[in-house]
Design a protein around this motif. Structure first.
Motif, PDB file in Angstrom:
ATOM      1  N   UNK A 219       0.834  -1.204   0.000  1.00 21.76           N
ATOM      2  CA  UNK A 219       0.000   0.000   0.000  1.00 21.76           C
ATOM      3  C   UNK A 219       0.867   1.252   0.000  1.00 21.76           C
ATOM      4  N   UNK A 220       1.970   1.216   0.747  1.00 19.64           N
ATOM      5  CA  UNK A 220       2.889   2.359   0.748  1.00 19.64           C
ATOM      6  C   UNK A 220       3.509   2.563  -0.636  1.00 19.64           C
ATOM      7  N   UNK A 221       3.826   1.457  -1.304  1.00 18.52           N
ATOM      8  CA  UNK A 221       4.428   1.546  -2.635  1.00 18.52           C
ATOM      9  C   UNK A 221       3.413   2.036  -3.664  1.00 18.52           C
ATOM     10  N   UNK A 222       2.210   1.478  -3.615  1.00 18.06           N
ATOM     11  CA  UNK A 222       1.192   1.815  -4.618  1.00 18.06           C
ATOM     12  C   UNK A 222       0.605   3.200  -4.401  1.00 18.06           C
ATOM     13  N   UNK A 223       0.617   3.661  -3.131  1.00 21.15           N
ATOM     14  CA  UNK A 223      -0.015   4.937  -2.771  1.00 21.15           C
ATOM     15  C   UNK A 223      -1.471   4.981  -3.238  1.00 21.15           C
ATOM     16  N   UNK A 224      -2.106   3.825  -3.141  1.00 23.44           N
ATOM     17  CA  UNK A 224      -3.513   3.687  -3.516  1.00 23.44           C
ATOM     18  C   UNK A 224      -4.365   4.297  -2.406  1.00 23.44           C
ATOM     19  N   UNK A 225      -4.989   5.428  -2.686  1.00 21.68           N
ATOM     20  CA  UNK A 225      -5.732   6.155  -1.664  1.00 21.68           C
ATOM     21  C   UNK A 225      -6.889   5.326  -1.101  1.00 21.68           C
ATOM     22  N   UNK A 226      -7.566   4.603  -1.969  1.00 19.67           N
ATOM     23  CA  UNK A 226      -8.689   3.783  -1.505  1.00 19.67           C
ATOM     24  C   UNK A 226      -8.212   2.695  -0.547  1.00 19.67           C
TER      25      UNK A 226
END
Length: 376
Positions: A219-226
């Motif tokens: 999640x930190x890598x993708x920076x996917x807000x959802x």
């Protein structure tokens, strides 16, 4: 906040849970499970590369995991056929075992590494030239089929085609035709050198499908807000439920340190999910800032919460609801500030509004402790 501090908090919680009634104790321990997975068992996601592509690993990693970023990886010391950690643009770490060109002499090394640390996801690469109609000509597919139930445990599979759109569709059909792969296949993507929308979507799929202990790094890598909001909400839910149960127990004043530690841990977790580093000091400063304009009223509420513990029955219920409402409001404000990007002033307003709203809801009582077992 380091692992030792988190471990001490978890140990205190487990000891405290042992003194709770059995129904509440089991619920608290269930809510503690995702918190332990997030903080104490956290690790980089592990990806196994197999197949027919000869593209250098660093180019694949740059394209799949750093869309839009400049190539920055140093590959001079890249080991062969072993797990190696890659730092992705300073946001997080992934582990890669590149076994695409592993011959007979390297197979034993690959299998040894897989037995030591199993893969979470297998990336199966197709160079666009192998004969997909004849499995005997696709050694990488046979190798996957042989190992998928053994050293690879419950690993998911992602097919990556270097050919045309039609070739990607053929790869999808070929993989779905193999029983050992069909139920594990997440998707097949068409690889391009461009940082496409599809590769960004891949990061979101990985964040959703990885086990809890590997989710946060992805999640930190993708920076996917959802995904950030989803995990933050689950973290808030579990922490709130635990604080409510602890706050409702007839042990005056003794629970204040553990409640504070839980709230600080929750905020530091939300900070980390957002891409920042975990910091006990920064989390404490944020919580303090939320109450800066509440002043004496805040202190009186917390003092009253402790005093009410001396009155059995209704006093305990009220205390539990107050503890839960405060924790919930802090978590929501932290999410708005660190993930949503609102100002500290707006976060403080949200804290006050959510605290007032949550304090009037009865679902923070121990009956709401059904909780989630995992972050999914």
């Amino acid at each position: 906040m380091n692992q030792k501090a988190l471990l001490r908090i978890a140990e205190k919680l487990e000891r405290l849970a042992g003194r709770l009634p059995s129904k509440i104790r089991n619920s608290v321990l269930r809510e503690l499970t995702p918190l332990k997975e997030l903080f104490l068992q956290q690790r980089p996601p592990r990806f196994l590369f197999i197949g027919s592509s000869k593209m250098p690993a660093h180019r694949i990693i740059n394209t799949l995991f750093t869309p839009g970023a400049q190539e920055q990886m140093n590959v001079a010391l890249m080991p062969v056929h072993r797990w190696i950690d890659w730092n992705i643009s300073g946001h997080g770490t992934i582990s890669i075992l590149d076994a695409r060109d592993a011959g007979d002499s390297a197979t034993a090394q690959v299998e040894e590494d897989l037995r030591r640390q199993s893969a979470d996801v297998v990336f199966l690469f197709d160079d666009g030239e192998s004969n997909l109609a004849r499995p005997s000509a696709s050694n990488f597919m046979l190798h996957l089929q042989d190992d998928i139930g053994g050293a690879l445990d419950d690993a998911k599979v992602i097919g990556v085609s270097f050919g045309s759109e039609r070739r990607a569709a053929q790869l999808d059909e070929a993989l779905k035709a193999q029983p050992a792969i069909r139920d594990r296949l997440l998707k097949v993507i068409q690889f391009t050198e461009m940082h496409s929308v599809e590769t960004r979507g891949l990061l979101s799929v990985l964040a959703a499908e990885l086990p809890n202990e590997a989710k946060i790094e992805m999640i930190r890598i993708s920076r996917d807000r959802e995904a950030q909001h989803h995990v933050a909400q689950m973290l808030i839910k579990s922490t709130t439920a635990i604080c409510t149960a602890i706050g409702a127990q007839p042990i005056p004043l003794a629970d204040l340190p553990i409640l504070t530690s839980l709230q600080v841990m929750m905020v530091s977790g939300i900070m980390y999910i957002s891409g920042r580093e975990r910091s006990l000091r920064a989390a404490t400063e944020f919580i303090t800032a939320l109450g800066a304009n509440v002043g004496a009223g805040m202190l009186l509420r917390e003092g009253a919460r402790a005093i009410l513990k001396f009155f059995p029955g209704w006093g305990n219920v009220v205390c539990g609801m107050v503890a839960g409402a405060g924790t919930y409001a802090i978590g929501r404000a932290a999410t708005a500030f660190f993930i949503g990007g609102v100002s500290l002033r707006d976060a403080r307003r949200k804290y006050l509004a959510d605290r007032k709203k949550a304090s009037h809801k009865s679902h923070w009582s121990h009956g709401s402790l059904g909780g989630s077992k995992s972050i999914e």
